[in-house]
Motif scaffolding. Structure first.
Motif, PDB file in Angstrom:
ATOM      1  N   VAL A  66       0.902  -1.135   0.117  1.00 40.81           N
ATOM      2  CA  VAL A  66       0.153  -0.123  -0.190  1.00 40.81           C
ATOM      3  C   VAL A  66       1.039   1.194   0.127  1.00 40.81           C
ATOM      4  O   VAL A  66       1.875   1.254   1.000  1.00 40.81           O
ATOM      5  CB  VAL A  66      -0.705  -0.005   1.523  1.00 40.81           C
ATOM      6  CG1 VAL A  66      -1.781   1.087   1.352  1.00 40.81           C
ATOM      7  CG2 VAL A  66      -1.648  -1.219   1.404  1.00 40.81           C
ATOM      8  N   ALA A 139      -2.483  -0.905  -3.839  1.00 47.27           N
ATOM      9  CA  ALA A 139      -3.254   0.031  -3.348  1.00 47.27           C
ATOM     10  C   ALA A 139      -2.544   1.451  -3.128  1.00 47.27           C
ATOM     11  O   ALA A 139      -1.346   1.453  -2.886  1.00 47.27           O
ATOM     12  CB  ALA A 139      -4.061  -0.290  -2.044  1.00 47.27           C
ATOM     13  N   ALA A 171      -5.955  -0.524  -6.355  1.00 50.34           N
ATOM     14  CA  ALA A 171      -7.255  -0.024  -5.248  1.00 50.34           C
ATOM     15  C   ALA A 171      -6.665   1.523  -4.873  1.00 50.34           C
ATOM     16  O   ALA A 171      -5.831   1.423  -4.507  1.00 50.34           O
ATOM     17  CB  ALA A 171      -7.214  -1.024  -4.061  1.00 50.34           C
ATOM     18  N   ILE A 227      -8.843  -0.901   2.847  1.00 53.26           N
ATOM     19  CA  ILE A 227      -8.243  -1.273   1.872  1.00 53.26           C
ATOM     20  C   ILE A 227      -7.851  -2.997   2.122  1.00 53.26           C
ATOM     21  O   ILE A 227      -7.609  -3.728   1.147  1.00 53.26           O
ATOM     22  CB  ILE A 227      -6.862  -0.375   2.041  1.00 53.26           C
ATOM     23  CG1 ILE A 227      -7.173   0.770   1.357  1.00 53.26           C
ATOM     24  CG2 ILE A 227      -5.645  -0.878   1.150  1.00 53.26           C
ATOM     25  CD1 ILE A 227      -7.518   0.898  -0.220  1.00 53.26           C
ATOM     26  N   LEU A 231      -8.423  -5.830  -0.539  1.00 52.23           N
ATOM     27  CA  LEU A 231      -7.382  -6.407  -1.048  1.00 52.23           C
ATOM     28  C   LEU A 231      -7.340  -7.887  -1.149  1.00 52.23           C
ATOM     29  O   LEU A 231      -7.139  -8.809  -1.585  1.00 52.23           O
ATOM     30  CB  LEU A 231      -5.999  -6.040  -0.929  1.00 52.23           C
ATOM     31  CG  LEU A 231      -5.996  -4.432  -1.269  1.00 52.23           C
ATOM     32  CD1 LEU A 231      -4.057  -4.060  -0.736  1.00 52.23           C
ATOM     33  CD2 LEU A 231      -5.496  -4.616  -2.717  1.00 52.23           C
TER      34      LEU A 231
END
Ligand SMILES: Nc1nc2c(ncn2[C@@H]2O[C@H](COP(=O)(O)OP(=O)(O)OP(=O)(O)O)[C@@H](O)[C@H]2O)c(=O)[nH]1
Ligand SMILES: [Mg+2]
Length: 262
Positions: A66, A139, A171, A227, A231
């Motif tokens: 992320v 993400a 994302a 998130i 995922l």
């Protein structure tokens, strides 16, 4: 399901030394991990089972990268530290140099999800460093500061950059940071970006949106948890499992303008 080991995350107090140059007259720099630094996060698929820098190991089932992006000063590092350590980095603003990362393992519906969170430098001069990391991000958290109009106006430029460098199915979530509930900001500065403006922009680009505060913790855990849920489901959704809807989840769970009302 097999369990994997992952290196223990770096603590906020033990940043890696930077190998990137600092421009004259720039803000003091919080040493991140430069691209070529010895502790640099792997720029490629996550490598479970790498020896831990600190000697310890965490266990996880799935792992994702992320990345936090947005203008310098919007609060990326603080948001990450708030999520990782539950603390707020008040005081002098120390800009991140290059890229830094921290790990956290979350329990998402009984599955251990490891987030490797990359904290990027918002300053323009580090842009080429961060570009190299977009490709592997699962993400992106795109931040602006509700007390800084320029940081909001730059969101479109960030989205163009994301479009250019990130995976097409990454994302993505838009976060307006430094927000207090009831439409106020959590700092001495005035709010200059209305919540509705953030919502409108997010809608325009089809992004989930929340206002957050690294200072008070408002919606911080939620942003990362949402998130992680998205995922996790993308990678291991059982056929019988109902589809996780990130937009709806964030809308439903996010504490917003009415959170302080009695
Ligand atoms: N009031 C308030 N201040 C915040 C918040 N988040 C960050 N700050 C402050 O804003 C300044 C910048 O925060 P950072 O997290 O270092 O900003 P950054 O986005 O990482 O900046 P770069 O590393 O330069 O890209 C610091 O002085 C923080 O204390 C917040 O939620 N509320
Ligand atoms: Mg930073």
């Amino acid at each position: 399901m097999s369990r994997k080991k992952t290196p223990k995350s770096k603590g906020a107090s033990t940043p890696a030394a930077s190998t990137l140059p600092t421009a004259n007259g720039a803000r003091p720099a919080r040493s991140g991990t430069a691209l070529s630094g010895p502790d640099a996060p792997p720029n490629g698929p996550l490598q479970p089972g790498r020896p831990s820098l600190g000697g310890g190991v965490d266990f996880y089932d799935v792992a994702f990268k992320v990345m936090l992006v947005g203008d310098s000063g919007v609060g990326k590092t603080c948001l990450l530290v708030r999520f990782k350590d539950g603390a707020f980095l008040a005081g002098t603003f120390i800009s991140t140099v290059g890229i830094d990362f921290r790990n956290k393992v979350l329990d998402v519906d009984g599955v251990k999800v490891k987030l490797q969170m990359w904290d990027t430098a918002g300053q323009e001069r580090f842009r080429s460093v961060t570009h190299a990391y977009y490709r592997d991000a699962h993400a992106l958290l795109l931040l602006y500061d509700v007390t800084n109009k320029a940081s909001f106006d730059n969101i479109q430029a960030w989205l163009t950059e994301i479009h250019e460098y990130a995976q097409h199915d990454v994302a993505l979530m838009l976060l307006g940071n430094k927000t207090l509930c009831l439409g106020q900001v959590d700092s001495a500065h005035e709010r200059v970006v209305k919540r509705e403006d953030g919502e409108k922009l997010a809608k325009e680009y089809g992004l989930p949106f929340m206002e957050t505060s690294a200072k008070t913790g408002l919606n911080v855990d939620l942003a990362f948890t949402a998130i992680a849920k998205e995922l996790k489901q993308r990678s291991m959704k059982a056929p019988s499992e109902p589809r996780f809807r990130l937009h709806d989840y964030v809308k439903r769970e996010g504490r917003g303008a009415s959170c302080c009302r009695p």
